[in-house]
Design a protein around this motif. Sequence first.
Motif, PDB file in Angstrom:
ATOM      1  N   UNK A  31       0.810  -1.214   0.000  1.00  0.00           N
ATOM      2  CA  UNK A  31       0.000   0.000   0.000  1.00  0.00           C
ATOM      3  C   UNK A  31       0.845   1.266   0.000  1.00  0.00           C
ATOM      4  N   UNK A  32       2.125   1.200   0.372  1.00  0.00           N
ATOM      5  CA  UNK A  32       2.961   2.398   0.386  1.00  0.00           C
ATOM      6  C   UNK A  32       3.802   2.549  -0.870  1.00  0.00           C
ATOM      7  N   UNK A  33       3.694   1.609  -1.785  1.00  0.00           N
ATOM      8  CA  UNK A  33       4.462   1.700  -3.022  1.00  0.00           C
ATOM      9  C   UNK A  33       3.820   2.731  -3.930  1.00  0.00           C
ATOM     10  N   UNK A  34       4.634   3.535  -4.536  1.00  0.00           N
ATOM     11  CA  UNK A  34       4.158   4.559  -5.452  1.00  0.00           C
ATOM     12  C   UNK A  34       4.306   4.079  -6.890  1.00  0.00           C
ATOM     13  N   UNK A  35       3.470   4.620  -7.759  1.00  0.00           N
ATOM     14  CA  UNK A  35       3.581   4.304  -9.178  1.00  0.00           C
ATOM     15  C   UNK A  35       4.994   4.648  -9.627  1.00  0.00           C
ATOM     16  N   UNK A  36       5.607   3.760 -10.375  1.00  0.00           N
ATOM     17  CA  UNK A  36       6.947   3.998 -10.887  1.00  0.00           C
ATOM     18  C   UNK A  36       8.034   3.352 -10.058  1.00  0.00           C
ATOM     19  N   UNK A  37       7.771   3.051  -8.783  1.00  0.00           N
ATOM     20  CA  UNK A  37       8.784   2.388  -7.957  1.00  0.00           C
ATOM     21  C   UNK A  37       9.181   1.070  -8.607  1.00  0.00           C
ATOM     22  N   UNK A  38       8.261   0.133  -8.625  1.00  0.00           N
ATOM     23  CA  UNK A  38       8.486  -1.153  -9.281  1.00  0.00           C
ATOM     24  C   UNK A  38       7.262  -1.524 -10.115  1.00  0.00           C
ATOM     25  N   UNK A  39       6.423  -0.552 -10.342  1.00  0.00           N
ATOM     26  CA  UNK A  39       5.128  -0.806 -10.967  1.00  0.00           C
ATOM     27  C   UNK A  39       5.096  -0.273 -12.393  1.00  0.00           C
ATOM     28  N   UNK A  40       4.097  -0.725 -13.129  1.00  0.00           N
ATOM     29  CA  UNK A  40       3.885  -0.264 -14.486  1.00  0.00           C
ATOM     30  C   UNK A  40       2.515   0.381 -14.542  1.00  0.00           C
ATOM     31  N   UNK A  41       2.451   1.591 -15.067  1.00  0.00           N
ATOM     32  CA  UNK A  41       1.159   2.226 -15.298  1.00  0.00           C
ATOM     33  C   UNK A  41       1.253   3.108 -16.524  1.00  0.00           C
ATOM     34  N   UNK A  42       0.201   3.071 -17.323  1.00  0.00           N
ATOM     35  CA  UNK A  42       0.176   3.889 -18.527  1.00  0.00           C
ATOM     36  C   UNK A  42      -1.267   4.075 -18.980  1.00  0.00           C
ATOM     37  N   UNK A  43      -1.577   5.288 -19.402  1.00  0.00           N
ATOM     38  CA  UNK A  43      -2.852   5.558 -20.055  1.00  0.00           C
ATOM     39  C   UNK A  43      -2.664   5.357 -21.558  1.00  0.00           C
ATOM     40  N   UNK A  44      -3.707   4.848 -22.200  1.00  0.00           N
ATOM     41  CA  UNK A  44      -3.611   4.446 -23.599  1.00  0.00           C
ATOM     42  C   UNK A  44      -4.617   5.232 -24.446  1.00  0.00           C
TER      43      UNK A  44
END
Length: 181
Positions: A31-44
């Motif tokens: 729950x404390x991980x921020x987008x970009x730390x080890x995660x993938x997120x993208x709007x398409x």
Amino acid sequence: MLDLETFGTGAGAVIISIAAIPFSFRESPLTKIEVGDICFQMNVSPTSCLKIGMHSDDETIEWWVSKADTLRLLQKDQESIRYMVASFTGFWNERCDENTKLWGKGPSFDCTILASAYRLLGYNIPWKYYNERCVRTYLDGHERSIKENVEFVGVPHMPFSDANYQISCMKHVYGQTHILP
């Protein structure tokens, strides 16, 4: 954990946003991980999806109209479906191996829709089909306990928030049952 937001509900549906968060049942909640730390997120870009033959449905688009504030967030900084798929492949290849499970909420939703984007583009799918897993199945029968014990953090229908919540729900059930999927 994979979560998609789309303009449809079946294989080939237009993808408008994606998030993926690596997790382990044996590690603390993310729950404390921020987008970009080890995660993938993208709007398409929906237009880029339509150009390769993906489709939308009126009922889902009408539903999104009722979620206009969230939809506006998903319309920022859009990338093409081709760029997203190539970027997701890089993310997967850096963090996963042939035994990594890909979790999605529903056996015919997240994994299936993302796989259809790969197929339409002629790209190889980086995960093994037999490693796809269903969050809904794992959580079945534990809905009341989840509702009483797991707090949703973030914005509903934002893929990062939804994926993180799904992980929290699964870890809660694991904590109650100690049954690894």
